[in-house]
Design a protein around this motif. Structure first.
Motif, mmCIF file in Angstrom:
data_model
loop_
_atom_site.group_PDB
_atom_site.id
_atom_site.type_symbol
_atom_site.label_atom_id
_atom_site.label_comp_id
_atom_site.label_asym_id
_atom_site.label_seq_id
_atom_site.Cartn_x
_atom_site.Cartn_y
_atom_site.Cartn_z
ATOM 1 N N GLU A 143 -2.186 2.576 -11.007
ATOM 2 C CA GLU A 143 -1.056 1.813 -11.530
ATOM 3 C C GLU A 143 0.069 2.735 -11.967
ATOM 4 O OE1 GLU A 143 1.348 -1.248 -12.417
ATOM 5 O OE2 GLU A 143 -0.615 -1.410 -11.438
ATOM 6 N N ALA A 144 -0.281 3.900 -12.511
ATOM 7 C CA ALA A 144 0.722 4.829 -13.036
ATOM 8 C C ALA A 144 1.547 5.485 -11.933
ATOM 9 C CB ALA A 144 0.042 5.899 -13.887
ATOM 10 N N VAL A 145 0.992 5.629 -10.723
ATOM 11 C CA VAL A 145 1.747 6.285 -9.652
ATOM 12 C C VAL A 145 2.540 5.289 -8.816
ATOM 13 C CG1 VAL A 145 0.054 8.143 -9.506
ATOM 14 C CG2 VAL A 145 -0.135 6.202 -7.938
ATOM 15 N N ARG A 146 2.343 4.002 -9.042
ATOM 16 C CA ARG A 146 2.994 2.990 -8.214
ATOM 17 C C ARG A 146 4.513 3.033 -8.396
ATOM 18 N NH1 ARG A 146 -0.422 -1.209 -9.109
ATOM 19 N NH2 ARG A 146 -1.672 -0.322 -7.407
ATOM 20 N N GLY A 147 5.218 3.188 -7.272
ATOM 21 C CA GLY A 147 6.672 3.196 -7.305
ATOM 22 C C GLY A 147 7.286 4.480 -7.825
ATOM 23 N N ARG A 148 6.465 5.513 -8.006
ATOM 24 C CA ARG A 148 6.981 6.777 -8.551
ATOM 25 C C ARG A 148 6.741 7.916 -7.550
ATOM 26 N NH1 ARG A 148 3.876 7.954 -13.906
ATOM 27 N NH2 ARG A 148 5.161 9.856 -13.764
ATOM 28 N N VAL A 149 7.522 8.969 -7.690
ATOM 29 C CA VAL A 149 7.243 10.202 -6.952
ATOM 30 C C VAL A 149 6.243 10.968 -7.813
ATOM 31 C CG1 VAL A 149 8.205 12.275 -5.884
ATOM 32 C CG2 VAL A 149 9.559 10.176 -5.986
ATOM 33 N N ALA A 150 4.993 10.607 -7.642
ATOM 34 C CA ALA A 150 3.916 11.151 -8.468
ATOM 35 C C ALA A 150 2.610 11.014 -7.709
ATOM 36 C CB ALA A 150 3.836 10.404 -9.804
ATOM 37 N N ALA A 151 1.600 11.723 -8.183
ATOM 38 C CA ALA A 151 0.271 11.646 -7.576
ATOM 39 C C ALA A 151 -0.761 11.617 -8.672
ATOM 40 C CB ALA A 151 0.026 12.836 -6.642
ATOM 41 N N GLY A 152 -1.826 10.866 -8.452
ATOM 42 C CA GLY A 152 -2.967 10.908 -9.351
ATOM 43 C C GLY A 152 -3.907 12.029 -8.939
ATOM 44 N N ALA A 153 -4.671 12.530 -9.881
ATOM 45 C CA ALA A 153 -5.638 13.593 -9.593
ATOM 46 C C ALA A 153 -6.935 13.304 -10.327
ATOM 47 C CB ALA A 153 -5.079 14.957 -10.005
ATOM 48 N N TYR A 154 -8.057 13.733 -9.736
ATOM 49 C CA TYR A 154 -9.374 13.536 -10.348
ATOM 50 C C TYR A 154 -10.208 14.781 -10.125
ATOM 51 C CZ TYR A 154 -14.064 11.677 -11.182
ATOM 52 O OH TYR A 154 -15.343 11.472 -11.654
ATOM 53 N N ARG A 155 -10.777 15.290 -11.216
ATOM 54 C CA ARG A 155 -11.664 16.458 -11.154
ATOM 55 C C ARG A 155 -12.479 16.488 -12.443
ATOM 56 N NH1 ARG A 155 -10.967 21.967 -8.512
ATOM 57 N NH2 ARG A 155 -12.424 23.346 -9.600
ATOM 58 N N ASN A 156 -13.740 16.851 -12.331
ATOM 59 C CA ASN A 156 -14.614 16.965 -13.507
ATOM 60 C C ASN A 156 -14.621 15.685 -14.341
ATOM 61 O OD1 ASN A 156 -15.253 19.615 -12.794
ATOM 62 N ND2 ASN A 156 -13.536 20.456 -13.990
ATOM 63 N N HIS A 157 -14.643 14.537 -13.644
ATOM 64 C CA HIS A 157 -14.727 13.215 -14.290
ATOM 65 C C HIS A 157 -13.495 12.896 -15.135
ATOM 66 C CE1 HIS A 157 -18.905 13.056 -12.951
ATOM 67 N NE2 HIS A 157 -19.078 14.254 -13.479
ATOM 68 N N GLN A 158 -12.389 13.530 -14.857
ATOM 69 C CA GLN A 158 -11.156 13.283 -15.607
ATOM 70 C C GLN A 158 -10.016 12.941 -14.645
ATOM 71 O OE1 GLN A 158 -10.613 16.873 -17.934
ATOM 72 N NE2 GLN A 158 -11.859 16.065 -19.618
ATOM 73 N N PHE A 159 -9.228 11.931 -15.053
ATOM 74 C CA PHE A 159 -8.072 11.502 -14.266
ATOM 75 C C PHE A 159 -6.790 11.992 -14.944
ATOM 76 C CE2 PHE A 159 -11.306 8.321 -13.324
ATOM 77 C CZ PHE A 159 -11.219 8.191 -11.946
#
Length: 303
Positions: free
Chosen positions: A187-203
């Motif tokens: 939801e946070a990346v929708r419509g934005r120049v952004a990317a989500g990331a996931y590593r070590n059980h953290q977003f």
């Protein structure tokens, strides 16, 4: 020429199917937006040599506003279809034959000067160019054309989906905005120049500078993490964000990156500037099924 209509997920998309003259990218008529690789083109060229038939349409987008073409297709689709069928992923297809030479001439005149963006089929288009050069012949022989499915960019049924990335190796990314779940990240990346990331059980959400998130993710993050290593050797792709998380948790990859669907107009703008996007930057859905129409590249050859 044909009109093709596909119904899926409560939407309807209407396409024109016709022969499109093959032209090199430098002519700025057919616009690519993704890089290609040698291996898939070699396979497809072998298939063309063996069959001498275009087995499925390549998918292109065009600016239909002001051309009158979408209105012509709408009038044709008001008639009873020539046939209909159910396709993959619960898609419902209808098909009309355009046999009127006057309509052929009208559509040809309307689209003759309109550039087209490759939506799906970069490898196949470059293969068709290579095959045409290989067999030679005049400018009007069948091999100088490709079977094309053309969709108006303004068609309400045109759907482009994001493709998420999983890195097999690389150091951790820091400095993003923490999020509590996958849904919150998406939801946070929708419509934005952004990317989500996931590593070590953290977003987390990474804010990117630029216009197209998938381009900036590669240039500002992935390329920096991998250094001189080829990204295609260290990336996995999926359209299912939950699968990307699962791959990281299972140790298949070290980190996942999530994207919103790209803006088709931004993709067209980059293509017009001669820029290409990273591999699997777009996924147009649903793809036209194979076998709807064949185009014999040797007209006197029977199938």
């Amino acid at each position: 020429m044909y009109v093709h209509e596909v119904a899926f997920d409560g939407r309807v998309r209407r396409d024109l199917i016709a022969s499109l003259r093959l032209q090199p990218y430098e002519d700025k008529v057919v616009l690519p937006h993704e890089r290609t690789h040698r291996g898939p083109k070699e396979d497809r060229l072998a298939l063309l040599r063996a069959t001498k038939v275009s087995l499925e349409p390549l998918w292109f987008l065009y600016e239909g506003t002001g051309t009158g073409v979408p209105e012509v297709l709408e009038r044709v689709a008001a008639r009873a279809p020539a046939f209909s069928f159910t396709g993959p992923e619960d898609t419902a297809h209808r098909f009309w034959v355009i046999s009127d030479p006057a309509i052929h001439a009208s559509i040809h005149a309307s689209l003759e000067q309109v550039p087209v963006l490759i939506a799906d089929g970069h490898h196949r288009y470059e293969t068709a160019l290579a095959y045409a050069d290989e067999v030679g012949g005049g400018t009007e022989v069948a091999s100088r054309f490709t079977l094309a499915l053309l969709t108006d960019m303004a068609d309400p049924g045109l759907v482009v989906l994001p493709t998420h990335r999983v890195m097999k190796a690389g150091i951790a990314v820091t400095g993003g905005e923490s999020k509590g779940s996958l849904d919150e990240t998406l939801e946070a990346v929708r419509g934005r120049v952004a990317a989500g990331a996931y590593r070590n059980h953290q977003f987390q959400v990474l804010t990117l500078e630029g216009e197209v998130a998938v381009v900036e993710l590669h240039e500002q993050v992935i390329d920096n993490l991998l250094g001189s290593r080829d990204p295609e050797e260290f990336l996995l792709y999926t359209r299912d964000p939950a699968e990307a998380v699962r791959w990281v948790d299972e140790g298949v990859g070290t980190a996942a990156f999530f994207l919103d669907a790209p803006d088709v107009r931004e993709v067209l703008k980059l293509a017009q500037e001669g820029k290409t996007l990273p591999q699997k930057a777009t996924y147009f859905h649903p793809k036209p099924p194979s076998g709807m129409v064949f185009d014999r590249l040797e007209r006197d050859r029977r199938l």
